[in-house]
Design an enzyme around this catalytic site. Structure first.
Site, PDB file in Angstrom:
ATOM      1  N   GLY A  55      -4.429 -26.932 -64.263  1.00 16.64           N
ATOM      2  CA  GLY A  55      -4.589 -28.540 -64.051  1.00 16.64           C
ATOM      3  C   GLY A  55      -2.917 -28.371 -65.053  1.00 16.64           C
ATOM      4  O   GLY A  55      -2.843 -27.242 -65.810  1.00 16.64           O
ATOM      5  N   CYS A  82      -4.983 -19.634 -65.577  1.00 17.65           N
ATOM      6  CA  CYS A  82      -3.532 -20.604 -65.966  1.00 17.65           C
ATOM      7  C   CYS A  82      -4.633 -21.713 -67.210  1.00 17.65           C
ATOM      8  O   CYS A  82      -5.103 -21.113 -67.981  1.00 17.65           O
ATOM      9  CB  CYS A  82      -2.998 -21.799 -64.460  1.00 17.65           C
ATOM     10  SG  CYS A  82      -1.475 -22.370 -65.643  1.00 17.65           S
ATOM     11  N   TYR A  83      -5.123 -23.546 -66.577  1.00 14.45           N
ATOM     12  CA  TYR A  83      -5.468 -24.027 -67.821  1.00 14.45           C
ATOM     13  C   TYR A  83      -6.503 -23.453 -68.061  1.00 14.45           C
ATOM     14  O   TYR A  83      -7.769 -23.769 -69.493  1.00 14.45           O
ATOM     15  CB  TYR A  83      -5.330 -25.373 -67.020  1.00 14.45           C
ATOM     16  CG  TYR A  83      -6.128 -26.105 -68.402  1.00 14.45           C
ATOM     17  CD1 TYR A  83      -5.676 -26.805 -69.219  1.00 14.45           C
ATOM     18  CD2 TYR A  83      -7.595 -26.950 -67.747  1.00 14.45           C
ATOM     19  CE1 TYR A  83      -6.056 -28.050 -69.890  1.00 14.45           C
ATOM     20  CE2 TYR A  83      -7.702 -27.860 -68.530  1.00 14.45           C
ATOM     21  CZ  TYR A  83      -7.040 -28.226 -69.497  1.00 14.45           C
ATOM     22  OH  TYR A  83      -7.739 -29.543 -70.620  1.00 14.45           O
ATOM     23  N   HIS A 170      -1.313 -17.239 -61.817  1.00 18.12           N
ATOM     24  CA  HIS A 170      -2.354 -17.753 -60.326  1.00 18.12           C
ATOM     25  C   HIS A 170      -2.739 -17.131 -59.259  1.00 18.12           C
ATOM     26  O   HIS A 170      -1.619 -16.554 -59.036  1.00 18.12           O
ATOM     27  CB  HIS A 170      -1.630 -18.968 -59.700  1.00 18.12           C
ATOM     28  CG  HIS A 170      -1.475 -20.715 -60.632  1.00 18.12           C
ATOM     29  ND1 HIS A 170      -2.846 -21.344 -60.837  1.00 18.12           N
ATOM     30  CD2 HIS A 170      -1.102 -20.506 -61.516  1.00 18.12           C
ATOM     31  CE1 HIS A 170      -2.058 -21.873 -61.215  1.00 18.12           C
ATOM     32  NE2 HIS A 170      -1.199 -21.610 -61.908  1.00 18.12           N
ATOM     33  N   GLU A 172      -4.273 -17.084 -57.322  1.00 14.80           N
ATOM     34  CA  GLU A 172      -4.754 -17.711 -55.984  1.00 14.80           C
ATOM     35  C   GLU A 172      -4.073 -17.128 -54.737  1.00 14.80           C
ATOM     36  O   GLU A 172      -3.857 -17.866 -53.323  1.00 14.80           O
ATOM     37  CB  GLU A 172      -5.584 -19.220 -56.201  1.00 14.80           C
ATOM     38  CG  GLU A 172      -4.726 -19.711 -56.640  1.00 14.80           C
ATOM     39  CD  GLU A 172      -4.670 -20.120 -58.233  1.00 14.80           C
ATOM     40  OE1 GLU A 172      -5.096 -19.266 -58.738  1.00 14.80           O
ATOM     41  OE2 GLU A 172      -4.421 -20.825 -58.529  1.00 14.80           O
ATOM     42  N   ASP A 228       2.481 -26.618 -35.892  1.00 10.90           N
ATOM     43  CA  ASP A 228       1.555 -27.282 -36.572  1.00 10.90           C
ATOM     44  C   ASP A 228       1.073 -28.546 -35.966  1.00 10.90           C
ATOM     45  O   ASP A 228       0.078 -28.651 -35.977  1.00 10.90           O
ATOM     46  CB  ASP A 228       2.660 -27.470 -38.168  1.00 10.90           C
ATOM     47  CG  ASP A 228       3.044 -26.425 -38.280  1.00 10.90           C
ATOM     48  OD1 ASP A 228       2.630 -25.256 -38.281  1.00 10.90           O
ATOM     49  OD2 ASP A 228       4.070 -26.511 -39.515  1.00 10.90           O
ATOM     50  N   LYS A 370       0.985 -19.789 -41.748  1.00  8.27           N
ATOM     51  CA  LYS A 370       1.106 -19.899 -40.354  1.00  8.27           C
ATOM     52  C   LYS A 370       0.151 -19.014 -39.749  1.00  8.27           C
ATOM     53  O   LYS A 370      -0.296 -19.498 -38.185  1.00  8.27           O
ATOM     54  CB  LYS A 370       2.783 -19.278 -40.310  1.00  8.27           C
ATOM     55  CG  LYS A 370       3.234 -20.186 -39.370  1.00  8.27           C
ATOM     56  CD  LYS A 370       3.973 -21.377 -38.848  1.00  8.27           C
ATOM     57  CE  LYS A 370       5.565 -21.321 -38.486  1.00  8.27           C
ATOM     58  NZ  LYS A 370       5.091 -23.560 -38.762  1.00  8.27           N
TER      59      LYS A 370
END
Ligand code: XMP
Length: 514
Positions: A55, A82-83, A170, A172, A228, A370
């Site tokens: 955050g 993180c936060y 991070h 993720e 896309d 993608k």
């Protein structure tokens, strides 16, 4: 039987949905909830684990989101990111400090405890994505440091007895090379999930969600014919049929036959049940571009004219409720993670919302990469040649014609590019290439053809290998193939007497010419 679940507690970071997706990719169900979710509710939901997201705040801020200390005493495994990691440290009595400079970007961390459950199958040195100013200066009682970097003393910490883990970086995002392994480790080794959940088909779930959201509303989509926007349009058409109108602006800067190909798929003779409007705006664009040589000025003109044309069409359709955009996850990451200087002002339909009256944006591909967009495209029955189409810039051939754009130059570059693509496909060398195309240089030079002097343009051929389009190397196209392309271009494309092959990597070059 109630399924196992991981709760992702959202503290305002940008990757919260991505964290949930990463968990689901491990075949464990995950839900994102705001950090205001009451502790009683959490107990009721009985999750196998909790992930506290990143955050933008500092734990010392007056209005910063916090959570009751009791959360850490429930006996439920928790991973703070993180936060979320700083909040865990702060709440449990550790010290969080503000660094004089932010640590930002790809960073190599030293794993201090390779036997930690979080680091199963993770290397002793591994590259992760950092993005923070505050850092944990000392860990709470009962915790140990399990990874560090030269400037971040606590890159990861753990209290294995209480099943509390935290990473400053991070895991993720894909830039964290072994991040998914760490999430897998948390979910399976720490939370001891069995992995009883199967990801529903993205297509089915999304169509259902879109239907619920749109109801009887009217939907508008700017269709470029790229992967896309095509996938986004087809998803919407499957969900709401004729409530959707796709506007396809042919700005005269498309590849050869591309406008007709897009119309063949999406128009009235195509396979989809949607309203399709093709606007042939070539002349308008050429007029606006006449005499303009500066690359940024050209990009701006094309972008603005595109919006004008789209706006005019939107007005004819009348008020719409939703605007569809084909934003995909890398676009989200790039705008969120990067504060890099503007190298080129990328023109995408991203600029539209200001000018069209609508209630809400729908971005059905926002969480996909993608390859996943392509998979969804195939599942939706979009033809392979559209699904595997190489990336094409919004300003189209406008950035592949160095200097002033004219209808004549567009014809030259379209024809040369067509031959190049055709020959690469014939030779079977198009498959592994990241991107390849012909561009028209602004150079004219002297040649001799059939005993006559010529003074014509030079076409440049480009082919690069790249996976992220941020860096690229020149591809080694077999010489005989290049020679064949050269001969055909010189013979078949009027106005060209020289063909060059661009060897430049990125950096220092860019992939496109302007
Ligand atoms: P460059 O030339 O910056 O291109 O190395 C990197 C990738 O981005 C594409 N590109 C664009 N895509 N709008 C887009 O949608 C644009 O304005 C634009 N400019 C470049 C380029 O084709 C390559 O894949």
């Amino acid at each position: 039987m109630k399924k196992e679940m991981i709760i992702v507690l959202d503290f305002g970071g940008q990757y919260n949905q991505l964290i949930a997706r990463r968990v689901r990719e491990c075949n464990v169900y995950a839900e994102v909830h705001p950090y205001t979710l009451p502790i009683e509710k959490i107990k009721e939901m009985n999750p196998k684990g909790i992930i506290l997201t990143g955050g933008p705040n500092s734990v010392y801020g007056d209005d910063s989101p916090r959570y009751d200390k009791e959360l850490f005493e429930l006996g439920i495994p928790i991973l703070g990111i993180c936060y979320g990691s700083q909040l865990m440290a702060y709440t449990l009595g550790g010290v969080v400090k503000t660094a004089p400079v932010s640590e930002y970007g790809r960073t190599e961390v030293d794993v201090d405890k390779q036997d930690s459950l979080l680091f199963h199958n993770v290397d002793a040195k591994t590259v992760v994505w950092m993005s923070h100013t505050d850092y944990i200066a000392s860990v709470p009682e009962g915790f140990e440091i399990i990874a560090h970097t030269p400037v971040c003393p606590v890159a990861a910490m753990a209290n294995p007895d209480k099943k509390l883990y935290a990473t400053q970086y991070h895991p993720e995002v894909t830039h964290s090379v072994q991040g998914q392994q760490m999430i897998y480790n948390f979910v399976y080794n720490v939370c001891e999930c069995a992995g009883d959940w199967k990801m529903d088909s993205f297509v089915d779930t999304t169509i259902k969600e879109i239907r619920e959201k749109v109801g009887n509303g009217k939907v508008l989509c700017a269709l470029s014919g790229g992967v896309d926007s095509s996938v986004a349009a087809v998803l919407l058409s499957k969900a709401v049929g004729k409530q959707l109108t796709c506007v396809f602006v042919d700005h005269g800067l498309l590849r050869k036959n591309e406008g007709d190909e897009v119309e063949a798929v999406f128009g009235s003779k195509g396979q989809y049940d949607l309203n399709f409007v093709r606007v042939n705006a070539q002349e308008r664009f050429y007029e606006k571009l006449a005499g303009v040589e500066d690359p940024e000025a050209k990009r701006k003109i094309i972008g603005e004219e595109f919006i004008r044309v789209f706006e005019e069409e939107a007005k004819k359709i009348g008020a719409v409720d939703f605007l569809v955009q084909g934003t995909i996850y890398p676009d989200v990451i790039e705008s969120g993670l990067g504060k890099s200087a503007v190298i080129k002002s990328h023109h995408n339909v991203g600029g539209l919302p200001d000018c069209v009256d609508f209630k809400e944006i729908i971005e059905p591909l926002r969480l996909l990469f993608k390859d996943e967009v392509r998979r969804a495209g195939l599942e939706l029955g979009i033809p392979e040649y559209l699904v595997y189409r190489q990336p094409f810039p919004g300003p189209g051939l406008g950035v592949r014609i160095v200097g002033e754009v004219t209808a004549e130059k567009v014809r030259i570059v379209q024809d040369a590019d067509f031959i190049y693509r055709e020959e690469l496909a014939k030779a079977g060398c198009d498959k592994g290439l990241g991107q390849y195309f012909a561009a028209l240089t602004n150079m004219r030079s002297v040649g001799v053809m059939g005993d006559f002097r010529t003074y014509d343009y030079a076409v440049a051929l480009r082919a690069v290998n790249t996976s992220d389009f941020m860096t690229a190397d020149c591809s080694e196209i077999p010489f005989e193939v290049l020679q064949k392309v050269m001969t055909r271009i010189i013979n078949e494309v009027k106005g060209v007497n020289r063909v060059l092959y661009d060897l430049t990597s990125k950096p220092p070059g860019t992939i496109e010419f302007e």
